[in-house]
Design a protein around this motif. Structure first.
Motif, PDB file in Angstrom:
ATOM      1  N   TYR A   1       0.831  -1.207   0.000  1.00  0.00           N
ATOM      2  CA  TYR A   1       0.000   0.000   0.000  1.00  0.00           C
ATOM      3  C   TYR A   1       0.865   1.256   0.000  1.00  0.00           C
ATOM      4  O   TYR A   1       0.620   2.191  -0.759  1.00  0.00           O
ATOM      5  N   GLU A   2       1.884   1.275   0.830  1.00  0.00           N
ATOM      6  CA  GLU A   2       2.756   2.444   0.925  1.00  0.00           C
ATOM      7  C   GLU A   2       3.541   2.683  -0.361  1.00  0.00           C
ATOM      8  O   GLU A   2       3.924   3.815  -0.652  1.00  0.00           O
ATOM      9  N   ASN A   3       3.768   1.634  -1.149  1.00  0.00           N
ATOM     10  CA  ASN A   3       4.521   1.742  -2.395  1.00  0.00           C
ATOM     11  C   ASN A   3       3.627   1.721  -3.634  1.00  0.00           C
ATOM     12  O   ASN A   3       4.117   1.484  -4.738  1.00  0.00           O
ATOM     13  N   ARG A   4       2.326   1.987  -3.475  1.00  0.00           N
ATOM     14  CA  ARG A   4       1.409   1.971  -4.605  1.00  0.00           C
ATOM     15  C   ARG A   4       1.830   3.012  -5.644  1.00  0.00           C
ATOM     16  O   ARG A   4       2.409   4.046  -5.309  1.00  0.00           O
ATOM     17  N   LYS A   5       1.526   2.726  -6.902  1.00  0.00           N
ATOM     18  CA  LYS A   5       1.911   3.614  -8.000  1.00  0.00           C
ATOM     19  C   LYS A   5       0.955   4.787  -8.161  1.00  0.00           C
ATOM     20  O   LYS A   5       1.325   5.818  -8.696  1.00  0.00           O
ATOM     21  N   SER A   6      -0.277   4.613  -7.709  1.00  0.00           N
ATOM     22  CA  SER A   6      -1.299   5.628  -7.923  1.00  0.00           C
ATOM     23  C   SER A   6      -2.309   5.582  -6.783  1.00  0.00           C
ATOM     24  O   SER A   6      -2.532   4.526  -6.191  1.00  0.00           O
ATOM     25  N   ASN A   7      -2.929   6.702  -6.500  1.00  0.00           N
ATOM     26  CA  ASN A   7      -3.973   6.757  -5.473  1.00  0.00           C
ATOM     27  C   ASN A   7      -5.353   6.460  -6.033  1.00  0.00           C
ATOM     28  O   ASN A   7      -6.320   6.398  -5.276  1.00  0.00           O
ATOM     29  N   TRP A   8      -5.475   6.274  -7.357  1.00  0.00           N
ATOM     30  CA  TRP A   8      -6.775   6.162  -8.010  1.00  0.00           C
ATOM     31  C   TRP A   8      -6.776   5.038  -9.032  1.00  0.00           C
ATOM     32  O   TRP A   8      -5.756   4.717  -9.617  1.00  0.00           O
ATOM     33  N   ASN A   9      -7.969   4.471  -9.305  1.00  0.00           N
ATOM     34  CA  ASN A   9      -8.095   3.444 -10.331  1.00  0.00           C
ATOM     35  C   ASN A   9      -9.491   3.461 -10.933  1.00  0.00           C
ATOM     36  O   ASN A   9     -10.435   3.988 -10.352  1.00  0.00           O
ATOM     37  N   ILE A  10      -9.596   2.842 -12.102  1.00  0.00           N
ATOM     38  CA  ILE A  10     -10.871   2.505 -12.734  1.00  0.00           C
ATOM     39  C   ILE A  10     -10.789   1.019 -13.055  1.00  0.00           C
ATOM     40  O   ILE A  10      -9.899   0.605 -13.801  1.00  0.00           O
ATOM     41  N   TRP A  11     -11.667   0.216 -12.462  1.00  0.00           N
ATOM     42  CA  TRP A  11     -11.665  -1.233 -12.651  1.00  0.00           C
ATOM     43  C   TRP A  11     -10.262  -1.798 -12.414  1.00  0.00           C
ATOM     44  O   TRP A  11      -9.756  -2.590 -13.221  1.00  0.00           O
ATOM     45  N   ALA A  12      -9.601  -1.371 -11.357  1.00  0.00           N
ATOM     46  CA  ALA A  12      -8.267  -1.823 -10.933  1.00  0.00           C
ATOM     47  C   ALA A  12      -7.146  -1.363 -11.853  1.00  0.00           C
ATOM     48  O   ALA A  12      -6.003  -1.774 -11.670  1.00  0.00           O
ATOM     49  N   CYS A  13      -7.427  -0.509 -12.811  1.00  0.00           N
ATOM     50  CA  CYS A  13      -6.382   0.076 -13.652  1.00  0.00           C
ATOM     51  C   CYS A  13      -6.034   1.448 -13.077  1.00  0.00           C
ATOM     52  O   CYS A  13      -6.912   2.315 -12.957  1.00  0.00           O
ATOM     53  N   ASP A  14      -4.773   1.623 -12.728  1.00  0.00           N
ATOM     54  CA  ASP A  14      -4.344   2.852 -12.070  1.00  0.00           C
ATOM     55  C   ASP A  14      -4.416   4.073 -12.984  1.00  0.00           C
ATOM     56  O   ASP A  14      -4.298   3.967 -14.209  1.00  0.00           O
ATOM     57  N   LEU A  15      -4.603   5.236 -12.359  1.00  0.00           N
ATOM     58  CA  LEU A  15      -4.639   6.510 -13.072  1.00  0.00           C
ATOM     59  C   LEU A  15      -3.314   7.237 -12.908  1.00  0.00           C
ATOM     60  O   LEU A  15      -2.683   7.173 -11.848  1.00  0.00           O
ATOM     61  N   TYR A  16      -2.920   7.942 -13.961  1.00  0.00           N
ATOM     62  CA  TYR A  16      -1.657   8.684 -13.980  1.00  0.00           C
ATOM     63  C   TYR A  16      -1.871  10.054 -14.596  1.00  0.00           C
ATOM     64  O   TYR A  16      -2.849  10.285 -15.307  1.00  0.00           O
ATOM     65  N   ASP A  17      -0.886  10.927 -14.373  1.00  0.00           N
ATOM     66  CA  ASP A  17      -0.969  12.280 -14.918  1.00  0.00           C
ATOM     67  C   ASP A  17      -0.219  12.422 -16.242  1.00  0.00           C
ATOM     68  O   ASP A  17      -0.048  13.519 -16.747  1.00  0.00           O
ATOM     69  N   ASN A  18       0.222  11.284 -16.822  1.00  0.00           N
ATOM     70  CA  ASN A  18       0.949  11.356 -18.084  1.00  0.00           C
ATOM     71  C   ASN A  18       0.840  10.040 -18.854  1.00  0.00           C
ATOM     72  O   ASN A  18       0.623   8.970 -18.270  1.00  0.00           O
ATOM     73  N   GLU A  19       0.984  10.136 -20.153  1.00  0.00           N
ATOM     74  CA  GLU A  19       0.835   8.976 -21.036  1.00  0.00           C
ATOM     75  C   GLU A  19       1.937   7.942 -20.825  1.00  0.00           C
ATOM     76  O   GLU A  19       1.668   6.739 -20.845  1.00  0.00           O
ATOM     77  N   ALA A  20       3.176   8.380 -20.650  1.00  0.00           N
ATOM     78  CA  ALA A  20       4.294   7.441 -20.534  1.00  0.00           C
ATOM     79  C   ALA A  20       4.104   6.466 -19.369  1.00  0.00           C
ATOM     80  O   ALA A  20       4.289   5.258 -19.530  1.00  0.00           O
ATOM     81  N   ASP A  21       3.732   6.976 -18.198  1.00  0.00           N
ATOM     82  CA  ASP A  21       3.519   6.100 -17.047  1.00  0.00           C
ATOM     83  C   ASP A  21       2.325   5.183 -17.272  1.00  0.00           C
ATOM     84  O   ASP A  21       2.345   4.018 -16.889  1.00  0.00           O
ATOM     85  N   ALA A  22       1.273   5.694 -17.892  1.00  0.00           N
ATOM     86  CA  ALA A  22       0.078   4.894 -18.135  1.00  0.00           C
ATOM     87  C   ALA A  22       0.348   3.747 -19.098  1.00  0.00           C
ATOM     88  O   ALA A  22      -0.257   2.690 -19.015  1.00  0.00           O
ATOM     89  N   ARG A  23       1.299   3.909 -19.986  1.00  0.00           N
ATOM     90  CA  ARG A  23       1.599   2.891 -20.989  1.00  0.00           C
ATOM     91  C   ARG A  23       2.658   1.881 -20.545  1.00  0.00           C
ATOM     92  O   ARG A  23       2.911   0.908 -21.244  1.00  0.00           O
TER      93      ARG A  23
END
Length: 87
Positions: A61-83
């Protein structure tokens, strides 16, 4: 206040596959604020906060990549991390 792009990561599960895509933009001092702004303006957003119950240990939990998700897919503020995971 800053404008943030909101990207959902790609996925591969149960024979299905999807690439990362930008779901919209939000405004705030931080990405978390921007996601909340987006949620307030889009009532059918499907976004959930990544709470502790989603992780097998406190360390994960402390090392999670994102604080948010849609259907367990994390949200990011940029395309590179999302891909990074599934394109």
């Amino acid at each position: 206040m800053k404008e943030f792009e909101i990207w959902v990561e790609g996925y591969a599960a149960t024979g299905e596959r999807g690439c990362a895509n930008m779901i919209g933009k939000g405004y705030g001092e931080t990405f978390d604020d921007a996601v909340r702004d987006y949620m307030a303006k889009n009532p059918n957003h499907g976004i959930e906060e990544n709470g502790r119950n989603r992780y097998g240990s406190d360390e994960w939990y402390e090392n999670r990549k994102s604080n948010w998700n849609i259907w367990a897919c994390d949200l990011y503020d940029n395309e590179a991390d999302a891909r990074k995971s599934f394109g």
